[in-house]
Design an enzyme around this catalytic site. Structure first.
Site, PDB file in Angstrom:
ATOM      1  N   ASN A   8       0.840  -1.204   0.000  1.00 27.02           N
ATOM      2  CA  ASN A   8       0.000   0.000   0.000  1.00 27.02           C
ATOM      3  C   ASN A   8       0.869   1.245   0.000  1.00 27.02           C
ATOM      4  O   ASN A   8       0.405   2.335   0.322  1.00 27.02           O
ATOM      5  CB  ASN A   8      -0.917   0.014   1.243  1.00 27.02           C
ATOM      6  N   ASN A   9       2.139   1.086  -0.352  1.00 28.28           N
ATOM      7  CA  ASN A   9       3.047   2.228  -0.381  1.00 28.28           C
ATOM      8  C   ASN A   9       2.799   3.018  -1.669  1.00 28.28           C
ATOM      9  O   ASN A   9       3.097   2.552  -2.773  1.00 28.28           O
ATOM     10  CB  ASN A   9       4.497   1.684  -0.315  1.00 28.28           C
ATOM     11  N   HIS A  11       4.166   5.692  -2.934  1.00 30.61           N
ATOM     12  CA  HIS A  11       5.357   6.037  -3.737  1.00 30.61           C
ATOM     13  C   HIS A  11       5.706   4.894  -4.680  1.00 30.61           C
ATOM     14  O   HIS A  11       5.962   5.079  -5.857  1.00 30.61           O
ATOM     15  CB  HIS A  11       6.575   6.276  -2.836  1.00 30.61           C
ATOM     16  N   ASP A  68      10.719  -6.434  -1.670  1.00 30.50           N
ATOM     17  CA  ASP A  68      11.365  -5.984  -0.445  1.00 30.50           C
ATOM     18  C   ASP A  68      12.689  -5.369  -0.864  1.00 30.50           C
ATOM     19  O   ASP A  68      13.375  -5.894  -1.747  1.00 30.50           O
ATOM     20  CB  ASP A  68      11.565  -7.149   0.526  1.00 30.50           C
TER      21      ASP A  68
HETATM   22  P1  IMP Z   1      10.576  -1.850   1.478  1.00 29.80           P
HETATM   23  O1  IMP Z   1      10.671  -3.031   2.366  1.00 29.80           O
HETATM   24  O2  IMP Z   1      10.695  -2.195   0.054  1.00 29.80           O
HETATM   25  O3  IMP Z   1       9.364  -1.023   1.799  1.00 29.80           O
HETATM   26  O4  IMP Z   1      11.791  -0.917   1.767  1.00 29.80           O
HETATM   27  C1  IMP Z   1      12.332  -0.819   3.060  1.00 29.80           C
HETATM   28  C2  IMP Z   1      12.903   0.547   3.288  1.00 29.80           C
HETATM   29  O5  IMP Z   1      13.977   0.753   2.386  1.00 29.80           O
HETATM   30  C3  IMP Z   1      11.943   1.698   3.069  1.00 29.80           C
HETATM   31  O6  IMP Z   1      11.201   1.988   4.220  1.00 29.80           O
HETATM   32  C4  IMP Z   1      12.887   2.828   2.726  1.00 29.80           C
HETATM   33  O7  IMP Z   1      13.424   3.378   3.899  1.00 29.80           O
HETATM   34  C5  IMP Z   1      13.998   2.111   1.991  1.00 29.80           C
HETATM   35  N1  IMP Z   1      13.778   2.186   0.537  1.00 29.80           N
HETATM   36  C6  IMP Z   1      13.159   1.274  -0.270  1.00 29.80           C
HETATM   37  N2  IMP Z   1      13.164   1.694  -1.550  1.00 29.80           N
HETATM   38  C7  IMP Z   1      13.779   2.904  -1.535  1.00 29.80           C
HETATM   39  C8  IMP Z   1      14.060   3.853  -2.549  1.00 29.80           C
HETATM   40  O8  IMP Z   1      13.751   3.692  -3.749  1.00 29.80           O
HETATM   41  N3  IMP Z   1      14.709   4.965  -2.153  1.00 29.80           N
HETATM   42  C9  IMP Z   1      15.069   5.189  -0.867  1.00 29.80           C
HETATM   43  N4  IMP Z   1      14.810   4.357   0.113  1.00 29.80           N
HETATM   44  C10 IMP Z   1      14.170   3.205  -0.210  1.00 29.80           C
END
Ligand code: IMP
Length: 199
Positions: A8-9, A11, A68
């Protein structure tokens, strides 16, 4: 064809929608009324991505993918890695995470880091993994207002701007997520050309 993206992110949904073909209808967790936070407790990105995809597949039986991502910093032995979201605590505060990262790096001259995305896909009840990596450096002060997470302190190799200073389309030319998604897109185009055609 419809596929669930187990997130649900907003961005990420925007980034992914702008990369993936128009003929693929991307459904978010909200669209299918899954409102709980899917646990991310595995020690590796691969395990977490698979756990999220399996969770949604178990409930819906639909084709689904989950991702992830972690920022892996050389001088910190790969941290924050799988802990990237909660690096500074359960509140998942982007700014506090950056503060902690910069504090831990201090004046270390080795600023090498990479973002790594793992996408787990469940398609026709089979599981697939796709990886995307972008290498770069962590700068010592934030630059830029765009993006999210660690974007203000990450400059990808070959560029002079941080991810947060780039437009979304420029970030997508090199980003970890875009690279993993390219592999997913190739997979979709290959199965389109077989008998196993997606609807
Ligand atoms: P997720 O598990 O894919 O949501 O990513 C874990 C964390 O990595 C996020 O909460 C961000 O802090 C960081 N992250 C993931 N993708 C990006 C990106 O494209 N740019 C910057 N930080 C990111």
């Amino acid at each position: 064809m419809e596929i669930i993206f187990a997130s649900n992110n907003d961005h990420k949904l925007r980034e992914i929608s702008s990369i993936i073909d128009n003929n693929i209808k991307l459904l978010s967790l909200k669209d299918i009324d899954i409102n709980e936070d899917i646990p991310e407790e595995e020690p590796h990105l691969e395990g977490n991505a698979l756990a999220k995809a399996r969770y949604v597949h178990r409930i819906t039986g639909m084709n689904v993918f989950a991702d992830d991502t972690g920022l892996e910093v050389d001088a910190l032995g790969g941290l924050p890695g799988v802990k990237s979201a909660r690096f500074a605590g359960e509140s998942r505060d982007f700014s506090a995470n950056i503060d902690k990262l910069l504090l831990m790096l201090g004046t270390n001259k080795n600023r090498k880091a990479q973002f790594r995305t793992v996408i787990a896909l469940i398609w026709d009840n089979k599981e697939y993994l796709f990886e995307g990596i972008v290498e770069g450096n962590i700068i010592s002060e934030r630059r830029g207002e765009g993006g999210f997470g660690y974007d203000p302190v990450f400059i990808p190799n070959g560029k002079s701007m941080t991810f947060a200073e780039m437009s979304l389309s420029e970030k997508n030319t090199v980003s970890h997520r875009a690279r993993a998604l390219e592999k997913l897109k190739t997979f979709f185009s290959l199965i389109k050309n077989t008998d196993n055609k997606p609807e």
